[in-house]
Design a protein around this motif. Structure first.
Motif, PDB file in Angstrom:
ATOM      1  N   ALA A 179       0.825  -1.204   0.000  1.00 55.71           N
ATOM      2  CA  ALA A 179       0.000   0.000   0.000  1.00 55.71           C
ATOM      3  C   ALA A 179       0.862   1.257   0.000  1.00 55.71           C
ATOM      4  CB  ALA A 179      -0.924  -0.009   1.223  1.00 55.71           C
ATOM      5  N   ALA A 180       1.923   1.246   0.821  1.00 57.31           N
ATOM      6  CA  ALA A 180       2.815   2.404   0.871  1.00 57.31           C
ATOM      7  C   ALA A 180       3.515   2.618  -0.464  1.00 57.31           C
ATOM      8  CB  ALA A 180       3.843   2.210   1.989  1.00 57.31           C
ATOM      9  N   ALA A 181       3.952   1.519  -1.107  1.00 59.13           N
ATOM     10  CA  ALA A 181       4.655   1.636  -2.382  1.00 59.13           C
ATOM     11  C   ALA A 181       3.747   2.169  -3.484  1.00 59.13           C
ATOM     12  CB  ALA A 181       5.228   0.278  -2.782  1.00 59.13           C
ATOM     13  N   MET A 182       2.451   1.842  -3.404  1.00 62.52           N
ATOM     14  CA  MET A 182       1.508   2.268  -4.446  1.00 62.52           C
ATOM     15  C   MET A 182       0.795   3.562  -4.103  1.00 62.52           C
ATOM     16  SD  MET A 182      -0.199  -1.367  -5.646  1.00 62.52           S
ATOM     17  CE  MET A 182      -0.714  -1.842  -3.983  1.00 62.52           C
ATOM     18  N   GLY A 183       1.033   4.098  -2.904  1.00 57.73           N
ATOM     19  CA  GLY A 183       0.350   5.325  -2.494  1.00 57.73           C
ATOM     20  C   GLY A 183      -1.125   5.112  -2.224  1.00 57.73           C
ATOM     21  N   MET A 184      -1.487   3.924  -1.733  1.00 55.14           N
ATOM     22  CA  MET A 184      -2.870   3.585  -1.408  1.00 55.14           C
ATOM     23  C   MET A 184      -3.003   3.327   0.080  1.00 55.14           C
ATOM     24  SD  MET A 184      -3.838   0.821  -4.382  1.00 55.14           S
ATOM     25  CE  MET A 184      -3.941   1.267  -6.112  1.00 55.14           C
ATOM     26  N   SER A 185      -4.227   3.276   0.553  1.00 53.06           N
ATOM     27  CA  SER A 185      -4.458   2.871   1.926  1.00 53.06           C
ATOM     28  C   SER A 185      -4.422   1.351   2.018  1.00 53.06           C
ATOM     29  CB  SER A 185      -5.816   3.372   2.417  1.00 53.06           C
ATOM     30  OG  SER A 185      -6.873   2.692   1.760  1.00 53.06           O
ATOM     31  N   LYS A 186      -4.100   0.859   3.193  1.00 48.28           N
ATOM     32  CA  LYS A 186      -4.085  -0.587   3.390  1.00 48.28           C
ATOM     33  C   LYS A 186      -5.482  -1.174   3.168  1.00 48.28           C
ATOM     34  CE  LYS A 186      -2.989  -4.156   6.812  1.00 48.28           C
ATOM     35  NZ  LYS A 186      -2.554  -4.427   8.202  1.00 48.28           N
ATOM     36  N   GLY A 187      -6.510  -0.411   3.536  1.00 46.99           N
ATOM     37  CA  GLY A 187      -7.873  -0.869   3.330  1.00 46.99           C
ATOM     38  C   GLY A 187      -8.206  -1.076   1.869  1.00 46.99           C
ATOM     39  N   THR A 188      -7.724  -0.162   1.013  1.00 42.84           N
ATOM     40  CA  THR A 188      -7.962  -0.294  -0.426  1.00 42.84           C
ATOM     41  C   THR A 188      -7.306  -1.548  -0.977  1.00 42.84           C
ATOM     42  OG1 THR A 188      -8.104   2.117  -0.677  1.00 42.84           O
ATOM     43  CG2 THR A 188      -7.649   0.829  -2.664  1.00 42.84           C
ATOM     44  N   VAL A 189      -6.088  -1.811  -0.519  1.00 42.83           N
ATOM     45  CA  VAL A 189      -5.368  -3.003  -0.953  1.00 42.83           C
ATOM     46  C   VAL A 189      -6.106  -4.252  -0.493  1.00 42.83           C
ATOM     47  CG1 VAL A 189      -3.235  -4.327  -0.650  1.00 42.83           C
ATOM     48  CG2 VAL A 189      -3.127  -1.863  -1.059  1.00 42.83           C
ATOM     49  N   SER A 190      -6.516  -4.271   0.765  1.00 43.04           N
ATOM     50  CA  SER A 190      -7.209  -5.440   1.311  1.00 43.04           C
ATOM     51  C   SER A 190      -8.514  -5.712   0.572  1.00 43.04           C
ATOM     52  CB  SER A 190      -7.483  -5.229   2.802  1.00 43.04           C
ATOM     53  OG  SER A 190      -8.134  -6.345   3.355  1.00 43.04           O
ATOM     54  N   LYS A 191      -9.262  -4.656   0.268  1.00 44.78           N
ATOM     55  CA  LYS A 191     -10.524  -4.823  -0.452  1.00 44.78           C
ATOM     56  C   LYS A 191     -10.297  -5.365  -1.862  1.00 44.78           C
ATOM     57  CE  LYS A 191     -13.100  -1.218   2.037  1.00 44.78           C
ATOM     58  NZ  LYS A 191     -13.702   0.123   1.954  1.00 44.78           N
ATOM     59  N   ALA A 192      -9.221  -4.915  -2.513  1.00 42.96           N
ATOM     60  CA  ALA A 192      -8.925  -5.397  -3.866  1.00 42.96           C
ATOM     61  C   ALA A 192      -8.607  -6.886  -3.849  1.00 42.96           C
ATOM     62  CB  ALA A 192      -7.765  -4.609  -4.467  1.00 42.96           C
ATOM     63  N   ILE A 193      -7.843  -7.317  -2.851  1.00 41.71           N
ATOM     64  CA  ILE A 193      -7.502  -8.736  -2.751  1.00 41.71           C
ATOM     65  C   ILE A 193      -8.753  -9.557  -2.448  1.00 41.71           C
ATOM     66  CG2 ILE A 193      -6.172 -10.458  -1.484  1.00 41.71           C
ATOM     67  CD1 ILE A 193      -4.520  -8.677  -3.382  1.00 41.71           C
ATOM     68  N   THR A 194      -9.589  -9.061  -1.541  1.00 38.24           N
ATOM     69  CA  THR A 194     -10.834  -9.763  -1.213  1.00 38.24           C
ATOM     70  C   THR A 194     -11.744  -9.862  -2.434  1.00 38.24           C
ATOM     71  OG1 THR A 194     -10.699  -8.999   1.068  1.00 38.24           O
ATOM     72  CG2 THR A 194     -12.856  -9.715   0.283  1.00 38.24           C
ATOM     73  N   ARG A 195     -11.766  -8.784  -3.203  1.00 39.35           N
ATOM     74  CA  ARG A 195     -12.578  -8.755  -4.423  1.00 39.35           C
ATOM     75  C   ARG A 195     -12.089  -9.789  -5.430  1.00 39.35           C
ATOM     76  NH1 ARG A 195     -11.796  -3.533  -5.454  1.00 39.35           N
ATOM     77  NH2 ARG A 195     -10.461  -3.761  -7.298  1.00 39.35           N
ATOM     78  N   LEU A 196     -10.770  -9.878  -5.582  1.00 37.45           N
ATOM     79  CA  LEU A 196     -10.201 -10.834  -6.525  1.00 37.45           C
ATOM     80  C   LEU A 196     -10.440 -12.264  -6.055  1.00 37.45           C
ATOM     81  CD1 LEU A 196      -8.575 -11.190  -9.127  1.00 37.45           C
ATOM     82  CD2 LEU A 196      -6.478 -10.992  -7.770  1.00 37.45           C
ATOM     83  N   GLU A 197     -10.294 -12.488  -4.766  1.00 37.43           N
ATOM     84  CA  GLU A 197     -10.545 -13.833  -4.228  1.00 37.43           C
ATOM     85  C   GLU A 197     -11.997 -14.254  -4.458  1.00 37.43           C
ATOM     86  OE1 GLU A 197      -7.338 -14.269  -0.575  1.00 37.43           O
ATOM     87  OE2 GLU A 197      -9.159 -13.103  -0.224  1.00 37.43           O
ATOM     88  N   ALA A 198     -12.914 -13.300  -4.323  1.00 32.71           N
ATOM     89  CA  ALA A 198     -14.329 -13.603  -4.546  1.00 32.71           C
ATOM     90  C   ALA A 198     -14.586 -13.948  -6.010  1.00 32.71           C
ATOM     91  CB  ALA A 198     -15.188 -12.423  -4.118  1.00 32.71           C
TER      92      ALA A 198
END
Length: 298
Positions: A26-45
């Motif tokens: 998240a830090a490397a991409m300039g995103m929040s950790k929540g945004t990263v977590s939601k994207a991974i959860t979305r992909l897993e779904a």
């Protein structure tokens, strides 16, 4: 499943694998950790499969996640390459590069080459990872690697650059005390300094000038994953070793070491330039590959 793939989630997945952490990615991409977590959860779904084992302290890939890493890395690399190809300023090559190389060869030869490449391309930044251990290019996010040895079959793309001579060496003091072997079977009476990353560290496959093959099995006195780390023990007369020329040639020239059994040679090895699969690469990676091929080829 929707017709269009969730490319953002795939790219985030690739970055999480590279950084081995939601927070670091998240830090490397300039995103929040929540945004990263939601994207991974979305992909897993979408995939109906878990990608990571999550605990409070560790993050590891599931079996499904491991299988998908090459696809995610390839999508991210090709998307980056497409954006660079569409950029109007093609004269200015820039952006990050991650390169892996063996420790000693990396210090002696790759680091100076990288410095020259960076001088040619001021907008390029480089992370140079040096290790004699075999790294997973895709999982660790490397754009390329220089490797010495015989490569196993894999999905990676390998280009042979040149051969590397390997020699059997010992110090004059060791040979004066222990005697000089003349045949691989003599090595059973000698102390060996062995390379831990070899397929069989204590077994040296040798070939005579006449084409006869034999195996030498010295008494293992020392095992290490770094060829350069053997040099103090070699110079101190503690054993015999099999090492590439770029590690031992200066000691041979100075007389600190002597080549042993010159009529018997280890299997030939080569320097390879290795890249992840995929045809599209960012311009900076293509420029580096061309530069390294010209620098080390032949």
């Amino acid at each position: 499943m929707p017709n269009l793939p969730d490319l953002e989630a795939w790219a985030i997945f690739a970055r999480v694998v590279e950084h081995r952490s939601f927070t670091a990615a998240a830090a490397a991409m300039g995103m929040s950790k929540g945004t990263v977590s939601k994207a991974i959860t979305r992909l897993e779904a979408r995939l109906s499969a878990g990608l990571f084992h999550r605990t409070s302290r560790t993050l590891t890939l599931t079996e499904a996640g491991q299988r998908l890493v090459p696809h995610a890395a390839r999508m991210l690399a090709e998307a980056s390459a497409a954006e660079e190809a569409a950029c109007e300023e093609q004269d200015q090559i820039g952006g990050p590069i991650r390169l892996a190389a063996p420790m000693t060869f990396g210090i002696q030869h790759v680091a100076p080459a990288v410095a020259d490449f960076m001088a040619l391309h001021p907008a390029v930044t480089v992370r140079l990872d040096l290790s004699d251990a075999r790294v997973d290019l895709i999982a660790e996010g490397h754009d390329a690697a220089l490797r010495i040895g015989n490569l196993p079959d894999s999905s990676l793309i390998a280009r042979r650059l040149k051969g590397v001579a390997v020699k059997i060496v010992a110090s004059p003091a060791y040979l004066a005390a222990a005697g000089t072997p003349t045949h691989p079977t003599d090595l059973q009476d000698h102390d060996g300094l062995c390379y831990a990353n070899a397929e069989r560290p204590g077994e040296w496959r040798l070939r005579s000038r006449a084409g006869v093959e034999a195996i030498g099995r010295p008494r293992t006195r020392m095992t290490t994953g770094s060829g350069e780390a053997m040099l103090p023990a070699l110079r101190a007369g503690l054993g015999i070793a099999v090492l590439p020329d770029f590690i031992v040639d200066s000691d041979l020239t100075a007389g600190r070491l002597i080549e042993v059994m010159p009529d018997w040679v280890p299997p030939a090895v080569s320097l390879h330039l290795v890249t992840p699969p995929g045809r599209l690469r960012p311009a900076r990676i293509g420029a580096l590959l061309t530069f390294l091929t010209q620098r080390f080829g032949g």
